[in-house]
Design a protein around this motif. Sequence first.
Motif, short mmCIF file in Angstrom:
data_model
loop_
_atom_site.label_atom_id
_atom_site.label_comp_id
_atom_site.label_asym_id
_atom_site.label_seq_id
_atom_site.Cartn_x
_atom_site.Cartn_y
_atom_site.Cartn_z
N GLY A 101 -82.11 49.78 -40.85
CA GLY A 101 -80.76 48.46 -40.93
C GLY A 101 -79.93 48.21 -39.68
O GLY A 101 -80.27 48.51 -38.56
N GLY A 102 -78.90 47.41 -39.98
CA GLY A 102 -78.70 45.95 -38.98
C GLY A 102 -79.71 45.18 -38.47
O GLY A 102 -80.41 44.48 -39.45
N GLN A 103 -79.91 45.20 -37.11
CA GLN A 103 -81.01 44.03 -36.44
C GLN A 103 -81.29 44.64 -35.13
O GLN A 103 -80.73 45.93 -34.75
N HIS A 104 -82.76 44.24 -34.06
CA HIS A 104 -82.81 44.61 -33.46
C HIS A 104 -81.07 44.69 -32.42
O HIS A 104 -80.90 44.25 -31.74
N ASN A 105 -81.71 45.79 -32.03
CA ASN A 105 -80.24 46.04 -30.91
C ASN A 105 -80.11 47.18 -31.06
O ASN A 105 -78.67 47.28 -30.38
N TYR A 106 -79.59 46.01 -32.51
CA TYR A 106 -77.94 46.84 -32.83
C TYR A 106 -78.67 47.04 -34.50
O TYR A 106 -77.88 46.98 -35.46
N PHE A 107 -79.46 48.38 -34.73
CA PHE A 107 -79.47 49.15 -35.80
C PHE A 107 -78.59 50.38 -36.21
O PHE A 107 -77.57 50.79 -35.56
N GLY A 108 -78.49 50.57 -37.76
CA GLY A 108 -77.83 51.80 -37.91
C GLY A 108 -78.27 52.56 -37.48
O GLY A 108 -77.24 53.58 -37.79
N LEU A 109 -79.44 52.86 -37.77
CA LEU A 109 -79.55 54.02 -37.42
C LEU A 109 -81.38 53.83 -36.44
O LEU A 109 -81.78 53.31 -37.23
N TRP A 110 -81.52 54.18 -34.81
CA TRP A 110 -82.41 53.92 -34.19
C TRP A 110 -83.01 54.95 -32.93
O TRP A 110 -81.95 55.98 -32.55
#
Length: 462
Positions: free
Chosen positions: A365-374
């Motif tokens: 989810g989200g995008q690179h460097n701003y994921f919902g879960l990373w």
Amino acid sequence: MGNSESVVVQKRLSRFRPEDRPVIEGVFDRLHGNVVVPAGALKNVEAINTLTLEMLQSSMCMLEPDSIIRRSYQGMRSIDYGATASGKVNTSATSGVCREQLVIFLADTLHGTAEERAPLVMAMSRGGVCSKDVTYEEVKEFLQDLISAVVQIMVRKGLLQGWKPAKMGDGCQCVKLLVEQLCSELKPTDQGGYDIACLEDWLFRVPQVSLYLEMLVTEGLNVWPSVRPSLPLLPSCKDTPWEDLRCLLDIPTIMFLASQLPDRYSAPWRLVFSTLVHGESFTRMVGGLTKCGPTLLLIKDSKGYIFGGFASLSWEVRPQFHGDSRCFLFSVFPRLRVHTATGYNQHFMYLNQNQQTMPNGLGMGGQHNYFGLWLNSDFRHGHSRARPICTTFGSPQLSGDEDFILDSMEVWAVGKPELEEGGEGEAKGSVLDMDLEVQVMMEMTSKNLHSQGLRESNVQKH
């Protein structure tokens, strides 16, 4: 029940298969026979023709405390079983439960509609206090008693499907979390209360409550064989090294998460990675979760928050997003919630390792460097960035801190493994397939991948 049987009871019995009707009609006599009636009471017609609370407690004695038994009794007593075939209206003037009331209770809990179950839930929630509406707290207390009873039944009747509660999380705490989650779907009236219409709407939208009622009746009252629910509340668990594991899951959480999975994911759950069992290794985790079909990932951070994601397809190591809209993110503690795809973008699953210019780690989810879960490939740090929500799943921040430190992690395979690739007749990959990072960079610079079109053409010819 003879010719005096009410029209309502006749209609309820018709919902059962012919071979099941004697089972349903025989429950009253079986419950009545569980308690020895004093000799003096045999002269009392009411004592012979009604079911007492003590009789019900004797049959459901496995449930402690017995608050859900009292609630069930109150639900039975609340039933108005209508007119007889001759037109006479029946009313419940006795101090116990009559045969007709018990049959209707069994029929409505096992095969009833939301409209028929709502009055029972109303009566079981208010515990005998006569009022038009029930409060939010009353429904919560009823649901907590119900779910606690269901968990007790599964434990004591050996219905755990291979799960080991002693090696899992705090079940009592997670019952409360599940209750709070289910009750969050309750919609009050304009006056702030909860009437029959509110409960009917809730039961229609939250089918788990009806499943729990079915489990309470079929297993708690031993109504069997063929009237039992066709699907278990828990998926089966196979090949799990319980001696080395302290599972991040618990029975109530599994009951909830399993109900959120797409219907076709009915394979046994298998533990394919755990930091407690396999060590803190990103490479080992990648080896465990690739090519094993759909998976549930669970992460516990250093603040004690537990959260994760469902991946609907096998994970692939490549610097591109993959997956589909069946994926979702979820939190387990301190709140139990599921966050499904919004349709805003297709950034469902990302897994990359050993690349120079693209992020290395696991994300959803989200995008690179701003994921919902990373989770970073160093297998120490991660983030859950949602300002205000994750665009892909609409989820808030799942971790205790936006940038979190990993405490432990588990990966459960919850579907059938995918077939091994590279079999006879499959097209061979190009040189670009050996370096997916170069492929992504070419796509970003609008370079055409001519080999991809040739490959698709060859596949169609075969």
